[in-house]
Design an enzyme around this catalytic site. Structure first.
Site, PDB file in Angstrom:
ATOM      1  N   ASP A 195     -44.636 -55.762 -36.091  1.00 14.39           N
ATOM      2  CA  ASP A 195     -44.357 -57.206 -35.412  1.00 14.39           C
ATOM      3  C   ASP A 195     -44.345 -58.067 -34.514  1.00 14.39           C
ATOM      4  OD1 ASP A 195     -42.226 -56.462 -36.593  1.00 14.39           O
ATOM      5  OD2 ASP A 195     -41.453 -58.757 -36.951  1.00 14.39           O
TER       6      ASP A 195
ATOM      7  N   GLU B  18     -38.978 -57.033 -38.087  1.00 13.85           N
ATOM      8  CA  GLU B  18     -38.080 -56.426 -37.297  1.00 13.85           C
ATOM      9  C   GLU B  18     -37.299 -57.443 -36.925  1.00 13.85           C
ATOM     10  OE1 GLU B  18     -35.448 -55.756 -34.408  1.00 13.85           O
ATOM     11  OE2 GLU B  18     -37.363 -56.615 -34.328  1.00 13.85           O
TER      12      GLU B  18
HETATM   13  C1  LIG Z   1     -32.392 -59.932 -34.681  1.00 15.23           C
HETATM   14  C2  LIG Z   1     -32.884 -59.544 -34.157  1.00 15.23           C
HETATM   15  C3  LIG Z   1     -33.948 -60.996 -34.119  1.00 15.23           C
HETATM   16  C4  LIG Z   1     -33.948 -58.161 -33.526  1.00 15.23           C
HETATM   17  C5  LIG Z   1     -34.113 -58.211 -32.244  1.00 15.23           C
HETATM   18  N1  LIG Z   1     -34.849 -57.110 -31.892  1.00 15.23           N
HETATM   19  C6  LIG Z   1     -35.198 -56.291 -31.181  1.00 15.23           C
HETATM   20  O1  LIG Z   1     -36.341 -57.356 -30.537  1.00 15.23           O
HETATM   21  C7  LIG Z   1     -35.462 -54.821 -30.776  1.00 15.23           C
HETATM   22  N2  LIG Z   1     -36.504 -54.362 -30.341  1.00 15.23           N
HETATM   23  C8  LIG Z   1     -33.175 -59.034 -31.592  1.00 15.23           C
HETATM   24  O2  LIG Z   1     -33.430 -60.381 -30.985  1.00 15.23           O
HETATM   25  O3  LIG Z   1     -32.754 -57.722 -30.538  1.00 15.23           O
END
Ligand SMILES: CC(C)C[C@H](NC(=O)CN)C(=O)O
Length: 467
Positions: free
Chosen positions: A93, A158
């Site tokens: 995603d 995720e």
């Molecule tokens: C909880 C967040 C939306 C997760 C996001 N994760 C990533 O970008 C990992 N690739 C983040 O903003 O850290």
């Protein structure tokens, strides 16, 4: 023996994957996300995996309705009990992206410019997931037995906090995970041009703060000056979250943060990191900290507050003079060891209600925490990291940096706590890939050399003595 591989990448599958707007935060895109999971399963089947698509239930929406979560794709390559078993985690995603956000190219059309492959999700996390699948494919194509059994667990939520995945991991602890020795995550980036191994991530507590006032939007000329405005209330309380110099003002938050040890200080000191290049990469003349250790510590192991947006606010071009009736701020706190999301939720809610009460406004405030992802920290002395160093040396002929990551992989801590397995984060993305930003990309170099790194890493992991 490791194969000597010379290959080039024709990013056909990556192009197809980038073309899918698999934005997990936008429920109107849910059918695209389901299609993305099907394509992932299909690719894994094509390279010979035993694939399952696991139903992880429904997602409750704020309006009281619910929608199916994307299935989680699992796959297995090899079941040799004499070999170690690794489980590769990734996600397909993406964060939202629109051309009009300032992209130079269509975010959903892979565009190859000067050795860089641009598109939403290129680095976060579609190319790294494909690089892992190509790794298995390369061993197969060369008729070489995989040195370890390889499992995959690929999700589609995720970017909104891995909804449904925690429960699935708990449910499959004694089945899918029973023979897994190690978990590998490649969902982060290097700190500089030097390859890196990552041993920590920050967590994320994501909040909605809603202020509701009149029953409809009002003309500011007709009503302005006679009503307490929801937007004014909202901006007023947001301003009390963090000071201009970065001091979090919510009582109790800073006190919980783990102390920076001398060993950590020394590790940060030894990392090659140029503040001037960092500034020019992001186009700023001044940072919050002017020395390397403080800067790295505040990027990796101190909490911070970021305000992301306000729903209901006027944000188009033009000069609408409305008083919005209801506004919802979106902000998040990146939290670190030893903070706990449940505690942060209470601290933030109590604090904002007390700040709001002082405004004596008749408007209604409600605070909801919509993501509560914990931070993760590993032991960089674990043999998984020694194997990582050996693989980096073999492919890039340098020692990797040992780094932490300011972002969040929501599921990392659940993997660690529920399965008890050791985890390594093995990034292949470049420091300037622009994750979540305009013009996200991965370079052909990182994509190809990264795939070689994964091939070498499987070999190195197979050499690990019992730990
Ligand atoms: C909880 C967040 C939306 C997760 C996001 N994760 C990533 O970008 C990992 N690739 C983040 O903003 O850290």
């Amino acid at each position: 023996m490791l194969p000597q591989i010379v290959f080039s990448v024709k990013p056909t599958t990556l192009r197809q994957w980038i073309a899918v707007e698999s934005d997990s935060s936008d429920v109107t895109k849910r059918s695209d996300l389901h299609r993305m999971m099907d394509m992932t399963a299909e690719k894994l089947r094509l390279v010979g995996g035993s694939v399952e698509m696991v139903d992880v239930g429904m997602q409750a929406l704020p309006n009281g309705s619910s929608i199916a979560l994307p299935k989680v794709v699992t796959a297995r390559f090899g079941e040799d009990p004499s070999k170690r078993t690794v489980c590769v985690y990734g996600h397909v995603d993406v964060q939202p992206a629109k051309k009009e956000d300032g992209w130079a190219t269509d975010p959903y059309e892979l565009t190859d410019i000067d050795g860089n492959l641009y598109g939403r999700g290129a680095s976060d996390n579609k190319a790294p997931v494909l690089a892992w699948i190509h790794t298995v494919e390369v061993y197969k194509a060369l008729n070489i037995d995989l040195p370890v059994n390889v499992k995959f667990i690929i999700e589609g939520m995720e970017e909104t906090g891995s909804n449904g995945l925690d429960d699935m991991i708990v449910a499959q602890k004694d089945s899918f995970f029973s023979d897994v020795d190690y978990i590998i995550i490649s969902d982060c980036v290097w700190l500089s041009r030097r390859p890196a191994l990552t041993y920590g991530t920050r967590g994320n507590c994501y909040f909605f703060a809603e202020v509701e006032g009149p029953k409809k939007d009002l003309h500011s000329g007709v009503y302005g000056g006679t009503v307490m405005e929801p937007m004014t209330d909202l901006i007023g309380i947001l301003d009390k979250l963090i000071s201009p110099s970065g001091k979090i003002l919510i009582p109790g938050v800073r006190e919980a943060v783990a102390h920076l040890s001398d060993e950590e200080w020394k590790m940060y000191q030894d990392i090659e990191f140029d503040l001037e290049s960092y500034k020019s990469e992001i186009g700023l003349s001044q940072l919050m900290y002017s020395n390397k250790v403080d800067l790295l510590a505040h990027r990796w192991r101190h909490p911070t507050v970021s305000i992301h947006g306000i729903e209901g606010a006027f944000s188009s071009a033009g000069t609408k003079t409305v008083i919005p009736a209801k506004v919802i701020a979106k902000f998040s706190i990146r939290q670190v060891p030893n903070m706990d999301p449940a505690v942060v939720e209470k601290q933030v809610t109590d604090y904002l209600h007390s700040v709001f009460a002082k405004r004596k406004s008749p408007n209604k405030l409600s605070i909801t925490m919509v993501i509560g992802a914990k931070p993760w920290l590993a032991d960089p002395k674990h043999p998984l990291y020694e194997a990582g160093k050996a693989a980096v040396k073999r492919v890039f002929a340098v020692e990797p940096d040992l780094i932490r990551e300011g972002g969040t992989i929501p599921i990392a801590r659940t993997f660690q706590d529920v399965t008890g397995k050791s985890i390594i984060m093995l990034p292949i993305g470049g420091f300037d890939d622009g994750l979540h930003s305009q013009n996200e990309k991965i370079s052909r170099y990182n994509y190809m050399e990264g795939t070689k790194l994964f091939i070498a890493y499987l070999h190195e992991v197979s050499q690990i003595k019992k730990y």
